[in-house]
Design a protein around this motif. Structure first.
Motif, mmCIF file in Angstrom:
data_model
loop_
_atom_site.group_PDB
_atom_site.id
_atom_site.type_symbol
_atom_site.label_atom_id
_atom_site.label_comp_id
_atom_site.label_asym_id
_atom_site.label_seq_id
_atom_site.Cartn_x
_atom_site.Cartn_y
_atom_site.Cartn_z
ATOM 1 N N UNK A 1 0.857 -1.188 0.000
ATOM 2 C CA UNK A 1 0.000 0.000 0.000
ATOM 3 C C UNK A 1 0.886 1.227 0.000
ATOM 4 N N UNK A 2 0.309 2.315 -0.500
ATOM 5 C CA UNK A 2 1.029 3.579 -0.561
ATOM 6 C C UNK A 2 0.141 4.654 0.036
ATOM 7 N N UNK A 3 0.764 5.745 0.444
ATOM 8 C CA UNK A 3 0.062 6.804 1.167
ATOM 9 C C UNK A 3 -0.341 7.949 0.241
ATOM 10 N N UNK A 4 -1.571 8.425 0.439
ATOM 11 C CA UNK A 4 -2.022 9.676 -0.168
ATOM 12 C C UNK A 4 -2.110 10.668 0.976
ATOM 13 N N UNK A 5 -1.353 11.760 0.863
ATOM 14 C CA UNK A 5 -1.343 12.790 1.910
ATOM 15 C C UNK A 5 -1.905 14.083 1.337
ATOM 16 N N UNK A 6 -2.856 14.674 2.054
ATOM 17 C CA UNK A 6 -3.457 15.947 1.648
ATOM 18 C C UNK A 6 -2.801 17.055 2.455
ATOM 19 N N UNK A 7 -2.192 18.005 1.782
ATOM 20 C CA UNK A 7 -1.566 19.140 2.460
ATOM 21 C C UNK A 7 -2.622 20.175 2.832
ATOM 22 N N UNK A 8 -2.357 20.915 3.911
ATOM 23 C CA UNK A 8 -3.263 21.979 4.338
ATOM 24 C C UNK A 8 -3.352 23.053 3.264
ATOM 25 N N UNK A 9 -4.538 23.628 3.118
ATOM 26 C CA UNK A 9 -4.757 24.694 2.138
ATOM 27 C C UNK A 9 -5.376 25.896 2.835
#
Length: 193
Positions: free
Chosen positions: A41-49
């Motif tokens: 598995x791999x990570x999806x990271x959402x950065x703050x906006x």
């Protein structure tokens, strides 16, 4: 006879054990490789906006694990007065964002980690040609009114100044006449004495 049967069973058992021990390292390695590929598995990271948020479709977390080939669905939610300007998904492999609606996007999970970033911008209201003409005409009329009002104020101020000067001149003249009469009267009074 029992000895023969026992020897045959023992020989077959040894053959079987030796056959498995020779074949098993290769088979176990292949099996282990297949298992690790399936569970990777791999990570999806959402950065703050600023001025909005990006979320996974069914989670409020800022990072999640996905297997390669999974469909990742994201929702971009701008704050009031803002709109989504740009959404990017960066990875060491190519990631193509598919726009499903103004605020919903999907992509296929690659075999690497992904970083998602959103840019939100203030909503700029479009001005129609008619609104622009109306605003220009209104501004021009206000300028003319202000200019006319300034001229009237200037004229009124000049008239007031002239009236004040005339009143002062009249008062000065009356004062002179009164002084002459007073002076003249006292001279007369002096002469009569």
């Amino acid at each position: 006879m029992k000895k023969n049967i026992l020897r045959r069973v023992l020989a077959m058992t040894l053959v079987l054990i030796m056959g498995l021990s020779v074949a098993s390292p290769f088979d176990l390695t292949a099996f282990a490789a297949d298992a690790s590929e399936e569970s990777a598995t791999y990570t999806v990271e959402i950065q703050d906006s600023r001025n909005g948020t990006v979320r996974f479709k069914d989670s409020s977390k800022t990072s999640r694990e996905y297997s390669p080939g999974d469909t990742v669905t994201l929702t971009a939610e701008p704050d009031d007065g803002y709109e989504l300007d740009e959404l990017t998904a960066k990875s060491s492999e190519k990631v193509t964002l598919n726009e499903k609606s103004e605020t919903t996007f999907t992509f296929e999970m690659p075999e690497s980690d992904v970083t998602v970033k959103a840019m939100f911008s203030a909503v700029v209201e479009a001005v129609t040609e008619t609104e622009a003409e109306t605003t220009a005409a209104s501004t021009e009329a206000e300028a003319e009114t202000t200019e006319a009002g300034s001229e009237e104020e200037t004229t009124e101020a000049a008239e007031t100044t002239e009236e004040t000067e005339a009143a002062e001149e009249t008062e000065a003249a009356e004062t002179e006449v009164t002084e002459e009469e007073t002076t003249g009267g006292s001279r007369r009074g002096n002469r009569s004495s």
